[in-house]
Design an enzyme around this catalytic site. Structure first.
Site, PDB file in Angstrom:
ATOM      1  N   ASP A  89       0.867  -1.172   0.000  1.00 51.19           N
ATOM      2  CA  ASP A  89       0.000   0.000   0.000  1.00 51.19           C
ATOM      3  C   ASP A  89       0.909   1.228   0.000  1.00 51.19           C
ATOM      4  OD1 ASP A  89      -2.140   1.663   0.141  1.00 51.19           O
ATOM      5  OD2 ASP A  89      -2.923   0.896   2.033  1.00 51.19           O
ATOM      6  N   SER A  90       0.381   2.339  -0.494  1.00 57.07           N
ATOM      7  CA  SER A  90       1.234   3.515  -0.702  1.00 57.07           C
ATOM      8  C   SER A  90       1.594   4.235   0.587  1.00 57.07           C
ATOM      9  CB  SER A  90       0.524   4.510  -1.618  1.00 57.07           C
ATOM     10  OG  SER A  90      -0.601   5.062  -0.952  1.00 57.07           O
ATOM     11  N   GLY A  91       0.852   3.983   1.660  1.00 59.77           N
ATOM     12  CA  GLY A  91       1.030   4.745   2.888  1.00 59.77           C
ATOM     13  C   GLY A  91       0.048   5.888   2.994  1.00 59.77           C
ATOM     14  N   GLY A  92      -0.640   6.188   1.902  1.00 57.29           N
ATOM     15  CA  GLY A  92      -1.576   7.310   1.899  1.00 57.29           C
ATOM     16  C   GLY A  92      -2.678   7.173   2.926  1.00 57.29           C
ATOM     17  N   ASP A 143      -2.045   8.549  -2.754  1.00 50.18           N
ATOM     18  CA  ASP A 143      -3.311   9.261  -2.951  1.00 50.18           C
ATOM     19  C   ASP A 143      -3.773   9.842  -1.632  1.00 50.18           C
ATOM     20  OD1 ASP A 143      -3.808   6.803  -1.721  1.00 50.18           O
ATOM     21  OD2 ASP A 143      -5.858   6.727  -2.473  1.00 50.18           O
ATOM     22  N   GLN A 194     -10.604   7.793  -6.573  1.00 49.82           N
ATOM     23  CA  GLN A 194     -11.140   8.498  -5.415  1.00 49.82           C
ATOM     24  C   GLN A 194     -12.319   9.375  -5.862  1.00 49.82           C
ATOM     25  OE1 GLN A 194     -10.521   7.976  -2.323  1.00 49.82           O
ATOM     26  NE2 GLN A 194      -8.472   7.049  -2.214  1.00 49.82           N
ATOM     27  N   ASP A 271      -8.585  -6.982  -0.069  1.00 51.82           N
ATOM     28  CA  ASP A 271      -7.745  -7.154   1.126  1.00 51.82           C
ATOM     29  C   ASP A 271      -8.508  -6.614   2.324  1.00 51.82           C
ATOM     30  OD1 ASP A 271      -6.206  -4.521   2.471  1.00 51.82           O
ATOM     31  OD2 ASP A 271      -7.092  -4.139   0.509  1.00 51.82           O
ATOM     32  N   CYS A 309     -14.238 -27.775   7.106  1.00 54.90           N
ATOM     33  CA  CYS A 309     -12.941 -27.154   6.831  1.00 54.90           C
ATOM     34  C   CYS A 309     -11.805 -28.161   6.935  1.00 54.90           C
ATOM     35  CB  CYS A 309     -12.717 -26.007   7.822  1.00 54.90           C
ATOM     36  SG  CYS A 309     -11.178 -25.105   7.577  1.00 54.90           S
ATOM     37  N   CYS A 311      -8.521 -27.021   7.107  1.00 52.29           N
ATOM     38  CA  CYS A 311      -7.330 -26.267   7.505  1.00 52.29           C
ATOM     39  C   CYS A 311      -6.551 -27.049   8.563  1.00 52.29           C
ATOM     40  CB  CYS A 311      -7.715 -24.878   8.024  1.00 52.29           C
ATOM     41  SG  CYS A 311      -8.335 -24.835   9.727  1.00 52.29           S
ATOM     42  N   CYS A 314      -8.494 -27.203  11.969  1.00 52.03           N
ATOM     43  CA  CYS A 314      -9.682 -28.056  12.022  1.00 52.03           C
ATOM     44  C   CYS A 314      -9.327 -29.543  11.911  1.00 52.03           C
ATOM     45  CB  CYS A 314     -10.674 -27.661  10.930  1.00 52.03           C
ATOM     46  SG  CYS A 314     -11.476 -26.068  11.263  1.00 52.03           S
ATOM     47  N   HIS A 340      -7.051 -20.435  10.953  1.00 55.74           N
ATOM     48  CA  HIS A 340      -8.349 -20.918  10.460  1.00 55.74           C
ATOM     49  C   HIS A 340      -9.036 -19.865   9.597  1.00 55.74           C
ATOM     50  CE1 HIS A 340     -12.371 -22.576  10.232  1.00 55.74           C
ATOM     51  NE2 HIS A 340     -12.790 -21.380  10.589  1.00 55.74           N
TER      52      HIS A 340
END
Length: 376
Positions: A89-92, A143, A194, A271, A309, A311, A314, A340
């Site tokens: 991520d840009s940090g914006g 941004d 934006q 995300d 599940c 995983c 589980c 999980h």
């Protein structure tokens, strides 16, 4: 490079080829903000949790340990041991959400570190330089994220400045990728749409940034205070103007329901910290709904968290044991819970892709939309 393989309505099934490997879309990025998933999850664990792409944050790694430390370790790849695609991520967003005092000008933003109050300046060029040093597969443009609701006049000025910043990001990224000692000379750059919750601003901005021919496009500035239906509406307004041959990323979203609805509206990439954050508080996602493992009814429950599940958690541990660990404040409890939830999210994306491959996404959506949101 994004390849659209199949489409059902607006829902897209594709793949994205990068220098660090190809990942299948729709996809969920597992959020390793400071180069680790909170809850004691390593990059090697992510391999077992079906993760395709890991996200780290430019701002957090800039303030600690510093991008030069990461660069000296071979970038994120060498630092973390994760050798698949990464996005930074840009940090914006952090500049605007964490900084108590900040001054926004055309050049960039001056603000105070949330760690020690130290004054920091970050603009498009600085963000690109930090991300280049981190060596991520994909860098995000710098941004301004405006909180909702926003005043129209300010949202318009901010949007226009973000467009100018994007042009500067692209120019600086091109320069950095051409340097002899650049860690990743094939680093990709995504632009961010934006415009707050104003249809006309969002559409105009998408038109403007699509002319810059970025490697991918994100919708930013949502899930920051507006109603869910408003978010869905904005996606619907912007989608027709997003290039069909480029990957689309909805930033910071969200719940399983949000993801299914995002895919339905044409989004490829997601995300969110939700699966790991919720897990650390005992809120676990299952194919029957949400389990609050702290409830007393699970104290003697020998079943796995989710009987559907597969995983690692589980397969080996009971609800009673995971509950005990979390109640006792044992780090292992958080680790198992996070494992999980991440496995669940990555399996959700896998099942969405399978339904698109089979032409049954609409059926999948109607079956799971409310089911996954119910509390057990």
């Amino acid at each position: 490079m994004y390849t659209l393989l199949k489409q059902e309505g607006n829902a897209r099934r594709g793949e994205f080829e990068t220098v660090d490997g190809t990942f299948q879309t729709p996809a969920f990025m597992n959020v390793a903000t400071s180069a680790a998933i909170k809850g004691g999850i390593s990059a090697h664990d992510l391999m077992d949790l079906k993760c395709q792409i890991m996200l780290s944050n430019t701002y957090h790694l800039h303030v600690r340990p510093g991008q030069n430390v990461v660069r000296g370790q071979g970038g994120l790849k060498g630092f973390t041991g994760w050798n698949k695609p990464t996005l930074t991520d840009s940090g914006g967003f952090q500049v605007f959400s964490l900084a108590q005092l900040r001054s926004i000008k055309e050049e960039g933003v001056t603000f105070q570190s949330h760690l020690d109050g130290k004054k920091i300046f970050m603009g498009p060029e600085e963000s690109m330089q930090i991300q280049s040093a981190l060596g991520s597969t994909i860098a995000m443009a710098f941004d301004e994220c405006v909180s909702n609701p926003a005043e129209y006049g300010y949202a318009k000025k901010s949007m226009e400045r973000t467009t100018r910043w994007l042009a500067r990001c692209k120019k600086e990224m091109s320069r950095l990728n051409g340097l002899e000692d650049t860690l990743n000379p094939h680093q990709l750059l995504f632009g961010i749409n934006q415009g707050a919750t104003f249809d006309d601003l969002r559409i105009q901005h998408m038109k403007d940034i699509s002319e810059l021919d970025m490697d991918g496009y994100a919708i930013g500035g949502l899930a920051v205070g507006e109603e869910t239906e408003v978010m869905y509406h904005i996606i619907e307004q912007v989608e027709p103007y997003m290039p069909k041959n480029k990957i689309r990323y909805l930033m910071g979203v969200g719940t399983p329901m949000n993801i299914i609805e995002g895919v339905y509206r044409g989004v490829d990439l997601f995300d969110c910290v939700m699966p790991s954050r919720n897990a650390r508080h005992g809120h676990l996602f299952t194919w029957s709904g949400i389990v609050n493992i702290g409830n007393a009814k699970y104290i003697n429950d020998s079943r796995p968290i989710d009987e559907e599940c597969q995983c690692p958690v589980c397969r080996h541990y009971s609800r009673a044991y995971v509950r005990h660990l979390l109640k006792s404040g044992e780090i292992l409890g958080m680790r198992l819970a996070v494992m999980h939830n991440l496995y669940f999210y990555n399996t959700l994306m896998e099942r969405i892709r399978e339904s698109l491959d089979n032409g049954t996404f609409d059926e999948f959506r109607h079956k799971y939309l409310q089911l996954l949101a119910q509390r057990l």
